[in-house]
Design a protein around this motif. Structure first.
Motif, PDB file in Angstrom:
ATOM      1  N   LEU A  19       0.827  -1.215   0.000  1.00  0.00           N
ATOM      2  CA  LEU A  19       0.000   0.000   0.000  1.00  0.00           C
ATOM      3  C   LEU A  19       0.859   1.263   0.000  1.00  0.00           C
ATOM      4  O   LEU A  19       0.573   2.224  -0.729  1.00  0.00           O
ATOM      5  N   TRP A  22       2.411   1.717  -3.406  1.00  0.00           N
ATOM      6  CA  TRP A  22       1.375   2.157  -4.363  1.00  0.00           C
ATOM      7  C   TRP A  22       1.091   3.650  -4.218  1.00  0.00           C
ATOM      8  O   TRP A  22       1.059   4.383  -5.215  1.00  0.00           O
ATOM      9  N   GLU A  26       1.727   6.603  -7.000  1.00  0.00           N
ATOM     10  CA  GLU A  26       0.644   7.459  -7.500  1.00  0.00           C
ATOM     11  C   GLU A  26       0.941   8.945  -7.270  1.00  0.00           C
ATOM     12  O   GLU A  26       0.587   9.787  -8.091  1.00  0.00           O
ATOM     13  N   LEU A 112      -7.713   2.089   2.416  1.00  0.00           N
ATOM     14  CA  LEU A 112      -6.780   2.041   1.288  1.00  0.00           C
ATOM     15  C   LEU A 112      -6.994   0.805   0.420  1.00  0.00           C
ATOM     16  O   LEU A 112      -6.911   0.868  -0.810  1.00  0.00           O
ATOM     17  N   ALA A 116      -7.881   0.901  -3.464  1.00  0.00           N
ATOM     18  CA  ALA A 116      -7.022   0.193  -4.429  1.00  0.00           C
ATOM     19  C   ALA A 116      -7.845  -0.748  -5.302  1.00  0.00           C
ATOM     20  O   ALA A 116      -7.669  -0.804  -6.523  1.00  0.00           O
ATOM     21  N   ALA A 121      -6.083  -0.703  -8.911  1.00  0.00           N
ATOM     22  CA  ALA A 121      -4.666  -0.343  -8.825  1.00  0.00           C
ATOM     23  C   ALA A 121      -3.798  -1.455  -9.404  1.00  0.00           C
ATOM     24  O   ALA A 121      -4.103  -2.639  -9.229  1.00  0.00           O
TER      25      ALA A 121
END
Length: 290
Positions: A19, A22, A26, A112, A116, A121
């Motif tokens: 997480l 990611w 982003e 999260l 995602a 994601a």
């Protein structure tokens, strides 16, 4: 609060790392670097930027808020927008302003993970991650504690399944006999073209998982040569295979096809339904091409 043993659980730690990586990927352009989910997400700033980037919507909130009231107001606006987007898709809202602002890690992770999955994601969340939470209640003046297990992730298939059920779900659930007919048709279709390169497919799940046959197939269908430096001809890592499948998806979109509903990661992970969706999309668009 989170039980200390859960915090040290390897799968839980892996989920936190995925997480964090990611979010940092982003928000790279915003020069935001997250190192700790509790310390970096509680005030709403990171969550605001992440939601804006993923949704393409600008939220009407103050940029920097130092006061607790200002932070909670920002969180309120961000979470209302997130919940509005997620609730119709069956997500149970396991977070609120107070839990996020009080740095409740389980609530932050729930939020999260939901974001995602909703925004598909390009990451692989570890499956079946759960955490033990210590719940303290006061009964007749006496504090009582209990351990409750919270499931943070299930299987990728189940998490993705919240958003979409289509003909292939029905096919796999209710008509497995017809599935073989579809697979046979697709194998005949892909081999008609791959045979031109002396290649043959017998297993749909596994032989498209590294993306190479998908890329070559697109070149054959659209009648062009794909330069070998654009992809990995003999991919070895998970990342290289994902690169190949994602590149094949780009070629499909360049050819005027809709963006595939599957994720590259799912094809690489030998998810039959995802692979079938991609191939069926090609079949319906190119079944009459020579």
């Amino acid at each position: 609060m989170l039980d200390p043993t859960s915090r040290e659980n390897l799968k839980f730690k892996d989920l936190l790392k995925v997480l964090i990586d990611w979010i940092n990927s982003e928000l790279e352009e915003d020069r935001i670097i997250v190192k700790d989910l509790e310390e970096d997400c509680y005030d709403g700033q990171v969550l605001q930027k992440l939601f804006e980037k993923l949704s393409g919507r600008k939220l009407n909130v103050a940029e920097v808020t130092q006061s607790e009231i200002g932070q909670k107001q920002k969180l309120q606006t961000v979470l209302e927008s997130v919940n509005e987007m997620l609730r119709p898709h069956g997500w149970t809202i396991e977070w609120n302003v107070d839990s996020i602002h009080s740095k409740n890690l389980v609530a932050i992770v729930y939020l999260l993970v939901a974001m995602a999955m909703h925004f598909q994601a390009p990451i692989r969340l570890p499956e079946h991650v759960s955490a033990q939470v210590v719940v303290v209640k006061k009964r007749e003046g006496i504090l009582q504690t209990a351990l409750v297990t919270k499931e943070l992730t299930s299987t990728t298939e189940m998490m993705m399944g919240r958003f979409e059920r289509d003909a292939f779900d029905t096919l796999l659930d209710h008509a497995p006999d017809k599935l073989n007919v579809v697979k046979t048709s697709l194998i005949t279709f892909v081999n008609k073209h791959l045979n031109k390169l002396n290649l043959e497919v017998t297993e749909l799940e596994s032989q498209f998982a590294d993306g190479v046959y998908l890329i070559l197939l697109m070149g054959l269908l659209e009648d062009y040569f794909v330069p070998l430096f654009n992809f990995f001809l003999t991919p070895e890592s998970f990342e290289q295979k994902v690169h190949n499948v994602a590149f094949a998806f780009e070629l499909m979109q360049d050819g005027g096809l809709k963006k595939p509903k599957a994720r590259p990661e799912d094809v690489v992970n030998l998810n039959l339904k995802s692979t079938l969706r991609v191939l069926y999309n090609l079949f319906t668009n190119y079944k009459n091409s020579e």
